[in-house]
Each structure stands twice: as structure tokens, then as C-alpha cells.
Motif scaffolding. Sequence first.
Motif, mmCIF file in Angstrom:
data_model
loop_
_atom_site.group_PDB
_atom_site.id
_atom_site.type_symbol
_atom_site.label_atom_id
_atom_site.label_comp_id
_atom_site.label_asym_id
_atom_site.label_seq_id
_atom_site.Cartn_x
_atom_site.Cartn_y
_atom_site.Cartn_z
ATOM 1 N N VAL A 261 25.714 13.748 1.711
ATOM 2 C CA VAL A 261 24.914 12.391 1.214
ATOM 3 C C VAL A 261 25.938 11.137 1.667
ATOM 4 O O VAL A 261 25.310 10.134 2.220
ATOM 5 C CB VAL A 261 24.596 12.394 -0.289
ATOM 6 C CG1 VAL A 261 24.032 11.011 -0.697
ATOM 7 C CG2 VAL A 261 23.651 13.623 -0.490
ATOM 8 N N VAL A 262 26.911 11.124 1.071
ATOM 9 C CA VAL A 262 27.954 9.983 1.503
ATOM 10 C C VAL A 262 28.109 9.715 3.037
ATOM 11 O O VAL A 262 28.259 8.697 3.354
ATOM 12 C CB VAL A 262 29.309 10.109 0.898
ATOM 13 C CG1 VAL A 262 30.329 9.217 1.514
ATOM 14 C CG2 VAL A 262 29.357 10.214 -0.596
ATOM 15 N N GLY B 99 26.592 3.222 -4.105
ATOM 16 C CA GLY B 99 26.907 4.354 -4.988
ATOM 17 C C GLY B 99 28.102 5.379 -4.663
ATOM 18 O O GLY B 99 28.270 6.165 -5.434
ATOM 19 N N ARG B 100 28.793 5.100 -3.648
ATOM 20 C CA ARG B 100 29.609 5.951 -3.127
ATOM 21 C C ARG B 100 30.943 6.069 -3.656
ATOM 22 O O ARG B 100 31.497 7.180 -3.706
ATOM 23 C CB ARG B 100 30.058 5.623 -1.558
ATOM 24 C CG ARG B 100 28.994 5.658 -0.672
ATOM 25 C CD ARG B 100 29.607 5.115 0.781
ATOM 26 N NE ARG B 100 29.564 3.723 0.929
ATOM 27 C CZ ARG B 100 29.773 2.963 1.776
ATOM 28 N NH1 ARG B 100 30.042 3.457 3.019
ATOM 29 N NH2 ARG B 100 29.982 1.506 1.798
ATOM 30 N N ILE C 203 27.369 10.958 -7.554
ATOM 31 C CA ILE C 203 27.026 9.834 -6.687
ATOM 32 C C ILE C 203 26.136 8.828 -7.333
ATOM 33 O O ILE C 203 25.285 9.194 -8.085
ATOM 34 C CB ILE C 203 26.393 10.336 -5.297
ATOM 35 C CG1 ILE C 203 26.930 11.445 -4.727
ATOM 36 C CG2 ILE C 203 26.297 9.283 -4.384
ATOM 37 C CD1 ILE C 203 26.283 11.993 -3.423
ATOM 38 N N GLY C 204 26.613 7.752 -7.333
ATOM 39 C CA GLY C 204 25.814 6.484 -7.964
ATOM 40 C C GLY C 204 24.610 6.074 -7.142
ATOM 41 O O GLY C 204 24.598 6.416 -5.982
ATOM 42 N N PRO C 205 23.678 5.484 -7.630
ATOM 43 C CA PRO C 205 22.504 5.148 -6.916
ATOM 44 C C PRO C 205 22.798 4.113 -5.658
ATOM 45 O O PRO C 205 23.705 3.326 -6.021
ATOM 46 C CB PRO C 205 21.454 4.543 -8.033
ATOM 47 C CG PRO C 205 22.450 4.023 -8.990
ATOM 48 C CD PRO C 205 23.522 4.967 -8.951
ATOM 49 N N GLY D 202 19.622 12.757 -1.701
ATOM 50 C CA GLY D 202 20.300 12.289 -2.334
ATOM 51 C C GLY D 202 19.885 10.955 -3.066
ATOM 52 O O GLY D 202 18.913 10.561 -2.503
ATOM 53 N N PRO D 203 20.823 10.483 -4.132
ATOM 54 C CA PRO D 203 20.180 9.152 -4.704
ATOM 55 C C PRO D 203 20.373 8.037 -3.842
ATOM 56 O O PRO D 203 21.065 7.005 -4.058
ATOM 57 C CB PRO D 203 21.140 9.234 -5.857
ATOM 58 C CG PRO D 203 22.504 9.935 -5.348
ATOM 59 C CD PRO D 203 21.894 10.824 -4.479
ATOM 60 N N VAL D 204 19.645 8.024 -2.823
ATOM 61 C CA VAL D 204 19.564 6.863 -1.738
ATOM 62 C C VAL D 204 18.356 6.294 -1.659
ATOM 63 O O VAL D 204 17.386 7.273 -1.401
ATOM 64 C CB VAL D 204 20.334 7.307 -0.478
ATOM 65 C CG1 VAL D 204 20.388 6.191 0.551
ATOM 66 C CG2 VAL D 204 21.705 7.883 -0.720
#
Length: 500
Positions: free
Chosen positions: A333-334, A351-352, A365-367, A386-388
Motif C-alpha cells: 500500500v505504501v 498516512g504513510r 497505515i493512516g488514511p 488500502g486506506p487511500v
Amino acid sequence: MCDIHHFISGQSFTGNSGRYSDVFDPNTGEVQARVQLASVDEVDRAIQAAQNAFESWSSTNPQRRARVMFEFKRLVEANIDELAALLSKEHGKVIADSKGDIQRGLEVIEFACGIPHAQKGEYTFGAGPGIDVYSMRQPLGVVTGITPFNFPAMIPMWMFGVAIACGNTFILKPSERDPSVPVRLAELMIEAGAPEGVLNVIHGDKVAVDAILEHPLVHAVSFVGSSDIAHYVYQKGAQNHKRVQAMGGAKNHGIVLPDADMDQVIKDLTGAAFGSAGERCMALPVVVPVGERTADELRERLVSEIPNLRVGVSTDSDAHYGPVVTQAHKERVVGWINKGVEEGAELVVDGREFSLQGHEKGFFIGPSLFDHVKPEMSAYQEEIFGPVLQIVRAASFEEALALPSNHQYGNGVAIFTQNGRAARDFAARVNVGMVGINVPIPVPVAYHTFGGWKRSAFGDINQHGMEGVRFWTKTKTVTARFPDSELEHTDSSFVIPTMK
């Protein structure tokens, strides 16, 4: 640390392949268990157990099979706290979301309880002189499900609930990342009254998948996962003469028209984009505001709302979402966030570098929020999971309609508007399998059917509902005539019979 075993013929089975995969606690990053990976021989053992159970189970009348499903539903409901805690510990989603995972699967079990009606055939009395024609839906035999990590309760129940109710026997190959809940569900199915061998669980990797796809006693395969693997499963299964439905990836869009209720849109977007850390095939990772004014307001509102999201451990009742499933998935995701930046998208919320105090080694992982994402960017074209959330601006309704319609994935889409005519036109024209109108995650209810288009699904028949009954059964049509006496004979005919 414990070992997680297979479940064959109604009991735990310890394999001897000597191969294992680690099961992590995503909240801490620690290995909490090992799961056995099956050999070809162990897959064959499970299939033979299912084959041995098939004749008796398939000849059990539908009402008795339905009673097993009723009891299974009761047992899952009675054990939902245990199941949700187990699910959250291995997957990382918060407890409330885990209970939703289980409940959504139970809704298909509820549908399967009506199998005596759903499996009925058709009958025509007097189709010809003294001739009746009728059909019957019969089970296929040994059938299988290969399920992903993101819904370890719901998707298995979507598959085996209808399949078993129809009279098949089932092999479940769940994800090796969170394997405990599928085993517990199989135990409850036996407790509910299903005979040994009706539901078996095999853990494994590509070795087990290929063994399933190649085995001559397996008649059907249902799969959910990434599109590349879905395509592989579909091709290999079809080459081996199996019925296959293979659900793949997604890149669902939310179209926001200028007249949309923006307060509700923001609430819907944050839940649909960031819930379950974005690890849903029906998540909403792309929002398409129509017009610059709409886009600017949407961005401003999201920038204000996203800091209110609480990322926490799966047992935190106040958390909106928890960690992703593994460190490898976090890095993936990152990597896609990095790629979006490299390609020129504007990273508005990053959010990395998020870290949860006391759980620094967890897979959190942050939004993240991107704006000015372009259709040619690979970070838009591919599924991030992921939260993206990505904002892709559109100048017109037609441009917004074209984005999901032309994307390689066609799983789900949503439109937010108060204009009924625009919504109706969009739903009819968009080239996507499931559409929400002011509904951000348009997963159909259990008595309808689930399935995407394009690279989101391979195969002709969708999951659950009556489509599920059709997938897990084959139709036999009988044409019958009973003469009144031995004297009532007809002459030989050398032409095709007709109703003329």
C-alpha cells in the motif's frame, strides 16, 4: 504459538507435508500461529472424504438439509462474539466490522434455509398428447471454494451455504493469512447436523489450488481474489472441465453530482474508503466530483473530516479501522502511495508515517487522500486495497460516466445525486456490474446476486441468490409419456419430434 490444522471428515487433521505459513497478529506484528500447508495427497484426502459423503447427503431431502442450515445459523449467532474476536485477531479489522463480516455471511445462510423452494424445477402438464415435461435441479457433486483474507467468514458462507444446501459436498481452501474462522465454521456445521465430509477445510498455497483445479472429482470452483489469479483459476479450471466462477479485483468509483447531499456524501465516503483499512473489494477508493466547484468543496470537507478518523487496535471499540493484514501488504500500500506521488498526483493527506503508540510494530497505515489523480496514472488504474482515497475530477456527467465504464475493473460503482433522472440514466449506461444510487457500498442483499464485470469477474454466473443455486446445480429435463394401455401404440417415426 499454536499450529492450525486442516479439517477433514468432521475432525481436525494433522498433515505431514512439513510446510507451514506464519499467521500474524496485525495489531502487534508478532507471529501468533503457524498454519499447515497441504500437499497434493492431503487435498486428495479431503476430496475423497467429500466424495464419500456425497451420495448420502445429496439424497437427503431439501427440507432436512434446510434444517441443518437453520441450526448452523443459530450456532453461528450464539458464537458470534468468539468468532468476531478470532477474526479480528488474525485479520486486524475492528470487532464491529468483524461482526458485520459474519452477519453478511449469515444473510446468505438465511437464503439457503429456503432451498426447498429455491431448488424446485419446472413442470408442464400436457406439453403434447399425453406428454408431460419437467425439470429438476440436481447437485454437482464435490465442489470447492477458494477464499481471500479480507472476508474470512462472509465469503466462505456465501459459497458453502448455498452449495451444501443444494446437496453438494464442499472443500474450502481459505486464505492462509487468517485461517482460524473458516475451521471454526466447519466445526459448527458438523455440530449443526451436517454429516462428516460434507464441509472440509484445507489450508494451502498454489500447491493446494492447483491440486483442486486438476482433481477429476471436483466439479465446480468458486474463487475470490486478485484479478490475475482469478484469471488463472478460471483458465485452469475450465481446461480441466470444471464449472468456474472467479471474482477478481476492483476499483470502485463514487460519482458526486453538484446537487448531492454533501453532508451525507462525506460520511459515506469516509466509511466506504477507509473502513476495514480499505481491504474490501467493494470499498470506494475513487471519488469523481463533477465540476470544479463540487471538487473544491469535496476536497475541503474531506481534509476537515479525515483527521477525525481513529485508527486503533482491533479491540478498540472507538476505532474506525485497524491495521492491514500483514507487513508485506502494508509495504504494498505504501508503495502505491509513493507511486501516486511520483506520477504527479497531489498527496493532500499522507498516512504513510502513521504509528500507533504502544503498537509501533503493528501493521497500521493512516488514511491518505490524493487529489488531481489522472486516468493514465498506474496508481489509478490498479487496485491499492488500502486506506487511500483518490479524487479524479470530471468536468461533466459524461466524463464522470466514462471513468468507471472504461476502467479495467467493473465491480461496483456509486452515484450521489438527488436527480432521479440522472441516477436512472447512469445506472442503465454505466459499464459496471453493481450500482449504488446514494449507496456507497452496493453489495446486493442475499436473495439477489453479487458479481462484477470486465476483469472483476471471470465466468458467466454470479454468487449467491438464485444465480448461486444455478451455479451449484445442474438441470435435468424429463419428457414423459405413459400410454393408457398396451394397445395404444404409435408408428415408428424417423423425423425429429415436434409439437405440430
